[in-house]
Design an enzyme around this catalytic site. Structure first.
Site, mmCIF file in Angstrom:
data_model
loop_
_atom_site.group_PDB
_atom_site.id
_atom_site.type_symbol
_atom_site.label_atom_id
_atom_site.label_comp_id
_atom_site.label_asym_id
_atom_site.label_seq_id
_atom_site.Cartn_x
_atom_site.Cartn_y
_atom_site.Cartn_z
ATOM 1 N N LYS A 44 0.832 -1.203 0.000
ATOM 2 C CA LYS A 44 0.000 0.000 0.000
ATOM 3 C C LYS A 44 0.867 1.255 0.000
ATOM 4 C CE LYS A 44 -2.380 1.192 3.564
ATOM 5 N NZ LYS A 44 -3.373 1.137 4.657
ATOM 6 N N GLY A 71 -7.616 7.900 1.630
ATOM 7 C CA GLY A 71 -6.716 9.011 1.925
ATOM 8 C C GLY A 71 -5.311 8.595 2.289
ATOM 9 N N ASN A 125 3.421 6.788 -7.203
ATOM 10 C CA ASN A 125 1.986 7.041 -7.239
ATOM 11 C C ASN A 125 1.719 8.509 -7.560
ATOM 12 O OD1 ASN A 125 -0.736 7.227 -6.856
ATOM 13 N ND2 ASN A 125 -0.726 6.716 -4.691
ATOM 14 N N CYS A 128 -3.328 8.968 -7.380
ATOM 15 C CA CYS A 128 -4.402 8.696 -6.428
ATOM 16 C C CYS A 128 -5.415 9.835 -6.396
ATOM 17 C CB CYS A 128 -3.816 8.478 -5.040
ATOM 18 S SG CYS A 128 -4.897 7.560 -3.954
ATOM 19 N N LYS A 163 2.835 4.791 -11.829
ATOM 20 C CA LYS A 163 1.414 4.424 -11.860
ATOM 21 C C LYS A 163 0.591 5.611 -12.347
ATOM 22 C CE LYS A 163 -2.120 2.002 -9.253
ATOM 23 N NZ LYS A 163 -2.421 1.280 -7.997
ATOM 24 N N ASN A 190 -5.165 3.579 -12.273
ATOM 25 C CA ASN A 190 -5.598 3.769 -10.905
ATOM 26 C C ASN A 190 -7.113 4.002 -10.953
ATOM 27 O OD1 ASN A 190 -5.711 4.449 -8.110
ATOM 28 N ND2 ASN A 190 -3.617 5.235 -8.230
ATOM 29 N N GLY A 215 -13.007 -1.715 -9.447
ATOM 30 C CA GLY A 215 -13.827 -2.916 -9.611
ATOM 31 C C GLY A 215 -14.218 -3.151 -11.059
ATOM 32 N N GLY A 241 -7.322 -2.855 -13.317
ATOM 33 C CA GLY A 241 -8.587 -2.143 -13.366
ATOM 34 C C GLY A 241 -9.733 -3.104 -13.598
#
Length: 302
Positions: A44, A71, A125, A128, A163, A190, A215, A241
């Protein structure tokens, strides 16, 4: 039968990875599956300092998916190195660490700190969408993507993956910016920016109003973007994805992805990654395919 793939110099025993933010630090899933069977674990997202994340609610179910506004809750990079990394070192699996900085200097600082034993790759990242400060602003600007990648590459010998956010006009331009900055690979997509409203109170479900959709609902969009990115760059593409089956994973690979990452499905079915690996093996046997690399980018377009 060969399932091994190479992603930016990183040799993976198979092309199935976990997506950052859906698999904790690996420890959380270790009692459910054999982590050694995975191609890679992407932990993560980490920040320089510990982060509490957003106030609840953080997750909201939608048809064929979910919205999240976590967050980037995490213990900070130092705590990860001291407490979580030793656990991962005990496994024979590639470890990729996702980092989220609020400045280019923070990205470089974390990348340098992670240039240590037990870390195989770094995922930058820039994408996000559920954090008010940090990633989002970088991910929509190709120049920023280039600059962050360039600075990170200066301080680490590890495989560097960028990403990408789907919340842009041209994903190919963003992928090319990462490649030009020296990225060894790109990963996408993402979450897609979305929202939900409580009709009784007429207020947003999330305190931040905007959240990230993931999802099966996003799979067709993700597949299209992976296809476009793979055509735009020469470096490997990691596709993700909405993947929830081996058939989904194969679609991404046929579209050009060298590897795939499974995210939201881990919440529903902790064994999803293993089932996808086994499904790919069965597909290869049934279709007399000896090498997984024969599948990658094999889409036939008239």
């Amino acid at each position: 039968m060969n399932l091994q793939v190479e992603v930016g110099g990183l040799k993976l025993k198979n092309p199935v990875m976990t997506a950052s933010g859906t698999f904790g630090f690996g420890r959380e899933y270790g009692e459910y599956i054999d982590l050694n069977q995975l191609g890679a674990i992407v932990v993560k997202g980490l920040t320089v300092n510990p982060k509490e994340g957003n106030p609840p609610p953080r997750v909201y179910e939608t048809p064929c998916g979910m919205l999240n506004s976590v967050g980037l809750q995490n213990p900070g990079i130092n705590a990860f190195i001291e407490k979580e990394l030793p656990f991962l070192r005990d496994y024979d699996v590639a470890v990729i660490v996702n980092i989220a900085g609020e400045t280019i200097e923070e990205f470089a600082y974390m990348a340098k700190k992670l240039d240590i034993d037990g870390v195989d790759g770094i995922e930058i990242n820039v994408s996000c969408p559920n954090v008010k400060k940090g990633g989002m602003a970088f991910g929509i600007n190709p120049e920023d993507i280039f600059n962050i990648t360039k600075e990170v590459k200066k301080v680490t010998q590890k495989t560097v993956i960028v990403k990408l956010t789907p919340n842009v006009g041209d994903i190919g331009v963003c992928a090319k910016a990462a490649e030009d900055g020296g990225a060894d690979a790109v990963s996408l997509i993402n979450t897609i920016a979305g929202m939900a409203i409580n009709i009784d109170t007429r207020t947003p479900v999330f305190k931040n109003v905007i959240a990230g959709l993931s999802g099966p609902a996003i799979k067709p969009i993700a597949l299209r973007m992976v296809y476009e990115a793979a055509r735009a760059v020469k470096i490997p593409v990691i596709g993700m994805g909405g993947i929830s089956s081996f058939k989904d994973a194969l679609e991404f690979m046929i579209a050009g992805a060298k590897a795939v990452a499974i995210g939201t499905c881990n919440f529903v079915n902790p064994n999803c990654t293993i089932e996808v690996i086994e499904g790919i093996k069965q597909y290869m046997v049934l279709n007399n395919i000896e090498d997984i690399n024969e599948i990658i980018g094999s889409l036939k377009v008239d």
